[in-house]
Design a protein around this motif. Structure first.
Motif, PDB file in Angstrom:
ATOM      1  N   CYS A 169       5.652  -5.743  -9.015  1.00  0.00           N
ATOM      2  CA  CYS A 169       5.976  -5.020  -7.888  1.00  0.00           C
ATOM      3  C   CYS A 169       6.515  -5.782  -6.643  1.00  0.00           C
ATOM      4  CB  CYS A 169       4.691  -4.141  -7.379  1.00  0.00           C
ATOM      5  SG  CYS A 169       4.920  -3.067  -5.843  1.00  0.00           S
TER       6      CYS A 169
ATOM      7  N   ALA B 119       9.072   1.950  -2.785  1.00  0.00           N
ATOM      8  CA  ALA B 119       9.588   2.290  -4.015  1.00  0.00           C
ATOM      9  C   ALA B 119      10.605   1.912  -4.885  1.00  0.00           C
ATOM     10  CB  ALA B 119       9.886   4.070  -3.870  1.00  0.00           C
TER      11      ALA B 119
ATOM     12  N   TYR C 168       4.504  13.108 -10.181  1.00  0.00           N
ATOM     13  CA  TYR C 168       3.429  12.101 -10.315  1.00  0.00           C
ATOM     14  C   TYR C 168       2.498  12.156 -11.312  1.00  0.00           C
ATOM     15  CZ  TYR C 168       0.212   8.426  -8.620  1.00  0.00           C
ATOM     16  OH  TYR C 168      -0.536   7.324  -8.881  1.00  0.00           O
TER      17      TYR C 168
ATOM     18  N   MET D 227       1.041  -0.682  -8.452  1.00  0.00           N
ATOM     19  CA  MET D 227       1.324  -1.084  -7.016  1.00  0.00           C
ATOM     20  C   MET D 227       0.753  -2.460  -6.325  1.00  0.00           C
ATOM     21  SD  MET D 227       1.114   1.389  -3.224  1.00  0.00           S
ATOM     22  CE  MET D 227      -0.429   1.908  -3.986  1.00  0.00           C
TER      23      MET D 227
ATOM     24  N   CYS E 222       4.917   1.004   0.839  1.00  0.00           N
ATOM     25  CA  CYS E 222       5.572   1.079  -0.223  1.00  0.00           C
ATOM     26  C   CYS E 222       7.114   1.521  -0.272  1.00  0.00           C
ATOM     27  CB  CYS E 222       5.058   2.161  -1.410  1.00  0.00           C
ATOM     28  SG  CYS E 222       6.073   2.261  -3.010  1.00  0.00           S
TER      29      CYS E 222
ATOM     30  N   MET F 295       8.196   9.425  -2.303  1.00  0.00           N
ATOM     31  CA  MET F 295       7.100   9.540  -3.370  1.00  0.00           C
ATOM     32  C   MET F 295       7.706  10.429  -4.431  1.00  0.00           C
ATOM     33  SD  MET F 295       4.055  10.623  -0.581  1.00  0.00           S
ATOM     34  CE  MET F 295       2.631  10.613  -1.912  1.00  0.00           C
ATOM     35  N   CYS F 296       6.951  10.174  -5.621  1.00  0.00           N
ATOM     36  CA  CYS F 296       7.331  10.797  -6.875  1.00  0.00           C
ATOM     37  C   CYS F 296       6.982  12.364  -6.877  1.00  0.00           C
ATOM     38  CB  CYS F 296       6.620  10.266  -8.224  1.00  0.00           C
ATOM     39  SG  CYS F 296       7.057  10.600  -9.678  1.00  0.00           S
TER      40      CYS F 296
ATOM     41  N   THR G  37      10.159  11.388   1.718  1.00  0.00           N
ATOM     42  CA  THR G  37       8.884  10.927   1.312  1.00  0.00           C
ATOM     43  C   THR G  37       8.700   9.572   0.678  1.00  0.00           C
ATOM     44  OG1 THR G  37       8.132  11.825  -0.360  1.00  0.00           O
ATOM     45  CG2 THR G  37       7.852  12.993   1.586  1.00  0.00           C
TER      46      THR G  37
ATOM     47  N   SER H   3       1.051  -1.380   0.088  1.00  0.00           N
ATOM     48  CA  SER H   3      -0.004  -0.156   0.160  1.00  0.00           C
ATOM     49  C   SER H   3       0.910   1.331  -0.167  1.00  0.00           C
ATOM     50  CB  SER H   3      -0.847   0.116   1.010  1.00  0.00           C
ATOM     51  OG  SER H   3      -0.137   0.288   2.545  1.00  0.00           O
ATOM     52  N   CYS H   4       0.191   2.297  -0.034  1.00  0.00           N
ATOM     53  CA  CYS H   4       1.125   3.431  -0.075  1.00  0.00           C
ATOM     54  C   CYS H   4       1.827   3.727   1.208  1.00  0.00           C
ATOM     55  CB  CYS H   4       0.150   4.897  -0.319  1.00  0.00           C
ATOM     56  SG  CYS H   4      -0.508   4.962  -1.856  1.00  0.00           S
ATOM     57  N   SER H   5       1.368   3.442   2.315  1.00  0.00           N
ATOM     58  CA  SER H   5       1.992   3.561   3.667  1.00  0.00           C
ATOM     59  C   SER H   5       3.056   2.409   3.790  1.00  0.00           C
ATOM     60  CB  SER H   5       1.059   3.281   4.737  1.00  0.00           C
ATOM     61  OG  SER H   5       0.503   1.862   4.617  1.00  0.00           O
TER      62      SER H   5
END
Length: 96
Positions: A88, A20, A71, A83, A18, A67-68, A65, A14-16
């Protein structure tokens, strides 16, 4: 001697959580999405790729972070790399 095999098919991404990991892969720019020029380099054949810095990570990745930073303008390949997909999870297992 017992060998432990990691089951990557049950891992939920999940985003939490990830990591990357995909941001360490070579990314070809094959369609126009508006990637800013400072994030583009050319391979030895003249093809456009995402610039990776000396640490191996994509130059558009915010290291704090994970994060991209572009994005909304990320390359098509990044948009298609889903994802939690098999690719992945496999990539995560390779760098773990």
């Amino acid at each position: 001697m017992k060998i432990e095999i990691k089951d990557i098919t049950t891992e939920t991404v999940s985003c939490s959580n990830c990591q990357a990991c995909c941001c360490r892969l070579e990314v070809m720019i094959i369609s126009e999405t508006g990637v800013p020029k400072q994030y583009i380099e050319f391979d030895k054949w003249g093809g456009e790729t995402m610039l990776r810095l000396s640490d191996g990570w994509c130059s558009a990745l915010d290291r704090e972070t994970m994060m991209c930073t572009i994005y909304e303008n990320r390359p098509w390949i990044c948009r298609e790399f889903e994802m939690g997909s098999y690719e992945c999870v496999t990539q995560r297992a390779e760098v773990s």
